[in-house]
Design a protein around this motif. Structure first.
Motif, mmCIF file in Angstrom:
data_model
loop_
_atom_site.group_PDB
_atom_site.id
_atom_site.type_symbol
_atom_site.label_atom_id
_atom_site.label_comp_id
_atom_site.label_asym_id
_atom_site.label_seq_id
_atom_site.Cartn_x
_atom_site.Cartn_y
_atom_site.Cartn_z
ATOM 1 N N GLY A 16 0.804 -1.216 0.000
ATOM 2 C CA GLY A 16 0.000 0.000 0.000
ATOM 3 C C GLY A 16 0.838 1.266 0.000
ATOM 4 N N SER A 17 0.150 2.397 0.095
ATOM 5 C CA SER A 17 0.809 3.702 0.038
ATOM 6 C C SER A 17 0.345 4.604 1.174
ATOM 7 C CB SER A 17 0.500 4.396 -1.292
ATOM 8 O OG SER A 17 0.990 3.665 -2.387
ATOM 9 N N ARG A 19 1.042 8.985 2.394
ATOM 10 C CA ARG A 19 1.715 10.251 2.126
ATOM 11 C C ARG A 19 1.842 11.020 3.423
ATOM 12 N NH1 ARG A 19 -0.322 15.702 -0.934
ATOM 13 N NH2 ARG A 19 1.622 16.247 -2.003
ATOM 14 N N ARG A 66 10.851 3.667 -4.241
ATOM 15 C CA ARG A 66 9.532 3.492 -3.596
ATOM 16 C C ARG A 66 9.047 4.761 -2.915
ATOM 17 N NH1 ARG A 66 9.011 0.196 0.594
ATOM 18 N NH2 ARG A 66 11.169 0.419 1.333
ATOM 19 N N PHE A 67 9.965 5.558 -2.385
ATOM 20 C CA PHE A 67 9.613 6.786 -1.666
ATOM 21 C C PHE A 67 10.012 7.997 -2.484
ATOM 22 C CE2 PHE A 67 9.848 5.138 3.028
ATOM 23 C CZ PHE A 67 9.004 4.087 2.687
ATOM 24 N N THR A 68 9.235 9.072 -2.356
ATOM 25 C CA THR A 68 9.542 10.322 -3.036
ATOM 26 C C THR A 68 9.395 11.476 -2.062
ATOM 27 O OG1 THR A 68 8.697 9.437 -5.138
ATOM 28 C CG2 THR A 68 9.010 11.823 -4.978
ATOM 29 N N GLN A 81 6.026 10.780 -0.074
ATOM 30 C CA GLN A 81 5.134 9.807 -0.692
ATOM 31 C C GLN A 81 5.773 8.441 -0.578
ATOM 32 O OE1 GLN A 81 2.001 10.190 -2.085
ATOM 33 N NE2 GLN A 81 2.009 7.956 -2.279
ATOM 34 N N ASP A 83 5.291 4.503 -1.429
ATOM 35 C CA ASP A 83 4.583 3.488 -2.204
ATOM 36 C C ASP A 83 5.237 2.121 -2.000
ATOM 37 O OD1 ASP A 83 4.452 5.982 -4.775
ATOM 38 O OD2 ASP A 83 2.836 5.420 -3.408
ATOM 39 N N SER A 84 4.517 1.094 -2.383
ATOM 40 C CA SER A 84 5.017 -0.285 -2.254
ATOM 41 C C SER A 84 5.575 -0.534 -0.862
ATOM 42 C CB SER A 84 6.094 -0.556 -3.315
ATOM 43 O OG SER A 84 5.590 -0.334 -4.612
ATOM 44 N N LEU A 85 4.817 -0.162 0.130
ATOM 45 C CA LEU A 85 5.291 -0.274 1.506
ATOM 46 C C LEU A 85 5.502 -1.715 1.918
ATOM 47 C CD1 LEU A 85 3.147 2.573 3.024
ATOM 48 C CD2 LEU A 85 5.626 2.381 3.252
#
Length: 124
Positions: A16-17, A19, A66-68, A81, A83-85
């Protein structure tokens, strides 16, 4: 008086994601080196991502791709952000700021002068 207030943490399933946001005040936001670090119980603190005043970024190998990290210089808000946790991303996440202005030093920074109280991220 520097203030950093994180929000956006929570519980999410693997893949999941989330923010994270960090509202900043009390300092010249656009000039500072900003970043996120995390700490899990029983583990060392880990710098996750940093962003320099010129928007250059650097990431820990564990989160690359994966992170931004990003920032809004008008709203004085820093974002992460995620993602793909993965379960190993579970930790308390802290927003941080430091007055270092040289990009190269910012991207290699290991500790910050200021940090928030953190927001918990749990991945199951």
């Amino acid at each position: 008086h520097v203030q950093l207030v994180e929000s956006g943490g929570g519980s999410v399933k693997a893949g999941g994601s989330l923010r994270l946001s960090c509202e900043a005040s009390g300092f010249k936001y656009t000039s500072y080196c900003l970043g996120w670090f995390r700490q899990a119980p029983g583990k060392e603190r880990e710098r996750v991502a940093v962003i320099a005043r010129d928007f250059a970024t650097n990431y820990a190998d564990s989160v690359k791709g994966r992170f931004t990290i990003s920032k809004d210089n008008v709203a004085n808000t820093l974002y992460l952000q995620m993602d793909s946790l993965k379960p190993e991303d579970t930790a308390m996440y802290y927003c941080a700021a430091d007055p270092v202005t040289v990009t190269d030093l910012c991207l290699r920074i290991l500790s910050f002068d200021y940090s928030g109280h953190g927001t918990q991220v749990t991945v199951s």
